[in-house]
Scaffold this active site. Structure first.
Site, short mmCIF file in Angstrom:
data_model
loop_
_atom_site.label_atom_id
_atom_site.label_comp_id
_atom_site.label_asym_id
_atom_site.label_seq_id
_atom_site.Cartn_x
_atom_site.Cartn_y
_atom_site.Cartn_z
N ASP A 95 -26.44 3.51 -10.18
CA ASP A 95 -25.63 2.48 -10.84
C ASP A 95 -25.73 2.70 -12.34
OD1 ASP A 95 -24.95 1.26 -8.43
OD2 ASP A 95 -26.72 -0.04 -8.47
N ASP A 106 -18.35 0.67 -6.32
CA ASP A 106 -18.36 -0.79 -6.22
C ASP A 106 -17.03 -1.38 -6.66
OD1 ASP A 106 -21.01 -0.82 -5.33
OD2 ASP A 106 -21.80 -0.83 -7.38
#
Length: 224
Positions: free
Chosen positions: A170, A184
């Site tokens: 991330d 995402d």
């Protein structure tokens, strides 16, 4: 009895719609040529059934998202070090490298294998449903969900610290509230699209009992 009293000869007309008669499958057109018959409507772009075309569209969207997500993750791991940040939109959006062993908001960090199984099952289920879809917006939405789930599944399988226990990369920090990635974003966009389509009553698949159009049959030459 003269010739005027003789009954007129009947003209025999061949019926082309008689079962088993030559030319019954193709019919006749003015000019004597056989007419081409099809078993059902075909896609305007060719003979490929609409279901297969839409499935390929979903796969194309999924592949595009997968490649972009993995490319940006490769950039993040190469360009961002520990605690290093790059401001994008002030403090609202910035790049910050984080390895997430759990789910969203770092939940379930001690059971990474559960999310590996879940990502794999989700990818297979979405792919199966995308095969049955008969709506273009649904195909794109499912493609986004499939691409995001597949990319996350790849992280879980292949990244450190080990097979099936990999940490998801991330790097997009939203004001410290949530750190995510391109996959995402795709999953979120796909989920929102699915909710909108469902709310508007747009069906993803054909109603029960409806068959998919088949490819056209070859014209049958009439016999003598």
């Amino acid at each position: 009895m003269n010739s005027n009293d003789e009954p007129e000869a009947e003209t025999t007309v061949a019926a082309t719609d008689t079962p088993g008669a030559p030319g019954a499958e193709t019919g006749a057109v003015p000019g004597g040529g056989p007419a081409t018959a099809t078993a059902g409507p075909v896609d305007a772009g060719g003979t490929t059934p609409p279901g297969r075309r839409l499935f390929r569209s979903a796969l194309a969207v999924a592949l595009a998202l997968l490649l972009v997500d993995q490319a940006t993750k490769w950039w993040a791991t190469s360009a961002l070090g520990d605690s290093e940040t790059i401001q994008v939109v002030g403090d609202t959006i910035r790049f910050l490298l984080v390895y997430n062993p759990g789910a969203a908001f770092s939940m379930g960090t001690g059971v990474t294998w559960v999310f590996t199984v879940f990502a794999g099952v989700a990818a297979v289920a979405i792919g199966w449903y995308a095969w049955r879809v008969r709506s273009t917006p649904w195909a794109y939405a499912l493609g986004l969900l499939l691409g995001g789930a597949t990319s996350h599944f790849g992280d879980r399988l292949l990244r450190q610290p080990g097979f099936g226990h990999g940490h998801v990369v991330d790097f997009i920090d939203y004001s410290g509230f949530f750190v995510g990635n391109v996959a995402d974003i795709g999953i979120f966009a796909g989920a929102v699209t699915v909710m909108v389509l469902s709310f508007k009553g747009i069906e993803a698949t054909d109603p029960p009992g409806r068959k998919e159009p088949t490819e056209p049959t070859e014209p049958t030459e009439p016999t003598d």
